[in-house]
Design a protein around this motif. Sequence first.
Motif, PDB file in Angstrom:
ATOM      1  N   LEU A 248       4.000   3.554   5.772  1.00 55.25           N
ATOM      2  CA  LEU A 248       3.348   4.029   4.554  1.00 55.25           C
ATOM      3  C   LEU A 248       4.285   4.113   3.350  1.00 55.25           C
ATOM      4  CD1 LEU A 248       1.124   6.784   6.171  1.00 55.25           C
ATOM      5  CD2 LEU A 248       0.413   4.526   5.370  1.00 55.25           C
ATOM      6  N   GLU A 249       5.443   3.493   3.447  1.00 56.44           N
ATOM      7  CA  GLU A 249       6.380   3.497   2.317  1.00 56.44           C
ATOM      8  C   GLU A 249       5.682   2.940   1.074  1.00 56.44           C
ATOM      9  OE1 GLU A 249      10.596   1.528   0.949  1.00 56.44           O
ATOM     10  OE2 GLU A 249      10.154   1.657   3.078  1.00 56.44           O
ATOM     11  N   GLY A 250       5.795   3.672  -0.017  1.00 56.70           N
ATOM     12  CA  GLY A 250       5.185   3.239  -1.269  1.00 56.70           C
ATOM     13  C   GLY A 250       3.751   3.725  -1.448  1.00 56.70           C
ATOM     14  N   PHE A 251       3.183   4.358  -0.427  1.00 60.82           N
ATOM     15  CA  PHE A 251       1.839   4.927  -0.539  1.00 60.82           C
ATOM     16  C   PHE A 251       1.988   6.348  -1.069  1.00 60.82           C
ATOM     17  CE2 PHE A 251       1.173   1.506   2.223  1.00 60.82           C
ATOM     18  CZ  PHE A 251      -0.127   1.393   2.673  1.00 60.82           C
ATOM     19  N   ASP A 252       1.164   6.715  -2.054  1.00 59.23           N
ATOM     20  CA  ASP A 252       1.194   8.115  -2.484  1.00 59.23           C
ATOM     21  C   ASP A 252       0.253   8.914  -1.568  1.00 59.23           C
ATOM     22  OD1 ASP A 252      -1.460   7.812  -3.429  1.00 59.23           O
ATOM     23  OD2 ASP A 252      -0.835   7.616  -5.513  1.00 59.23           O
ATOM     24  N   ALA A 253       0.229  10.217  -1.752  1.00 57.70           N
ATOM     25  CA  ALA A 253      -0.561  11.086  -0.875  1.00 57.70           C
ATOM     26  C   ALA A 253      -2.042  10.733  -0.909  1.00 57.70           C
ATOM     27  CB  ALA A 253      -0.355  12.543  -1.265  1.00 57.70           C
ATOM     28  N   LYS A 254      -2.540  10.392  -2.079  1.00 56.21           N
ATOM     29  CA  LYS A 254      -3.962  10.060  -2.207  1.00 56.21           C
ATOM     30  C   LYS A 254      -4.278   8.764  -1.455  1.00 56.21           C
ATOM     31  CE  LYS A 254      -7.576  10.239  -5.681  1.00 56.21           C
ATOM     32  NZ  LYS A 254      -7.850  10.494  -7.092  1.00 56.21           N
ATOM     33  N   ASP A 255      -3.390   7.757  -1.562  1.00 54.84           N
ATOM     34  CA  ASP A 255      -3.576   6.505  -0.816  1.00 54.84           C
ATOM     35  C   ASP A 255      -3.563   6.760   0.688  1.00 54.84           C
ATOM     36  OD1 ASP A 255      -3.683   4.959  -3.118  1.00 54.84           O
ATOM     37  OD2 ASP A 255      -1.557   4.387  -3.020  1.00 54.84           O
ATOM     38  N   ARG A 256      -2.648   7.610   1.155  1.00 59.54           N
ATOM     39  CA  ARG A 256      -2.538   7.918   2.577  1.00 59.54           C
ATOM     40  C   ARG A 256      -3.818   8.582   3.078  1.00 59.54           C
ATOM     41  NH1 ARG A 256       3.495   9.468   4.149  1.00 59.54           N
ATOM     42  NH2 ARG A 256       4.583   8.022   2.795  1.00 59.54           N
ATOM     43  N   LYS A 257      -4.294   9.540   2.335  1.00 60.14           N
ATOM     44  CA  LYS A 257      -5.492  10.262   2.731  1.00 60.14           C
ATOM     45  C   LYS A 257      -6.703   9.331   2.717  1.00 60.14           C
ATOM     46  CE  LYS A 257      -7.698  14.713   2.048  1.00 60.14           C
ATOM     47  NZ  LYS A 257      -7.673  15.959   1.278  1.00 60.14           N
TER      48      LYS A 257
END
Length: 176
Positions: free
Chosen positions: A118-127
Motif C-alpha cells: 500500500l505504499e503511496g496509498f493515503d488512508a482514504k484510498d486504503r479504506k
Amino acid sequence: MKHPGVKSVGWALVQSSRLHRSRMGDKLAKLDLFAGQEQVLQALASEGRMTMGELATILRVRPPTASKTVSRLAAMKLVERHTEPGDARVVRVKLTKEGKKKAAAIDELWNEVEEEFLEGFDAKDRKRLRKLLRKGAKNLAKLTGADLEGFDSPEDELDETDDIGPATEPGSNIAA
C-alpha cells in the motif's frame, strides 16, 4: 507484450494477490512456514480454541484442508489438538506457547507486506480499497453459498465527506 486481461479488475486482483502471497511466502520461509499456515496461526491467535469445522469456516476452506494444515502445524509443535470432554468426535485446536510466538511474528510480517503493498496509498484510498474488495467478495460469496461472515465491517463505511486521518496506527492489521 500486454496480457489481454490487463484492463480487467479481476486480472489486477489476481496479479496483486499472487504477488502478495509470493512476498508473504518469502517472509514466512524465514519462520519455517509455508503460505497458508500463517492463516491458521492467525485465526487461532485471534479466536483461541476452535473446532476443525470452525477453523475451516473462518479460513473459507474445506475441513480436510484445515485438518491437513493443522496436522503439519501439530508436527511442528505450534498447535495442539484436544478432544472435547464427553464427545471425542469433537476436536479443538489451540496454539502452543511456540505457536503464539510464531503468530506474533506473523503479525509483524503481515504488516510489513501490507505497508509495502500500500505504499503511496493515503488512508482514504486504503479504506476505500478494503471496502470495495469486501463488497466484491461478498457478491461472489452470495453466488457460491459461502459464509458471509466477515465481509461487512462498520469501519469500512465511507462517503466522500469522510476525514480519515492518519494512514494506519503502528501494529494495526490493515487487511482485517
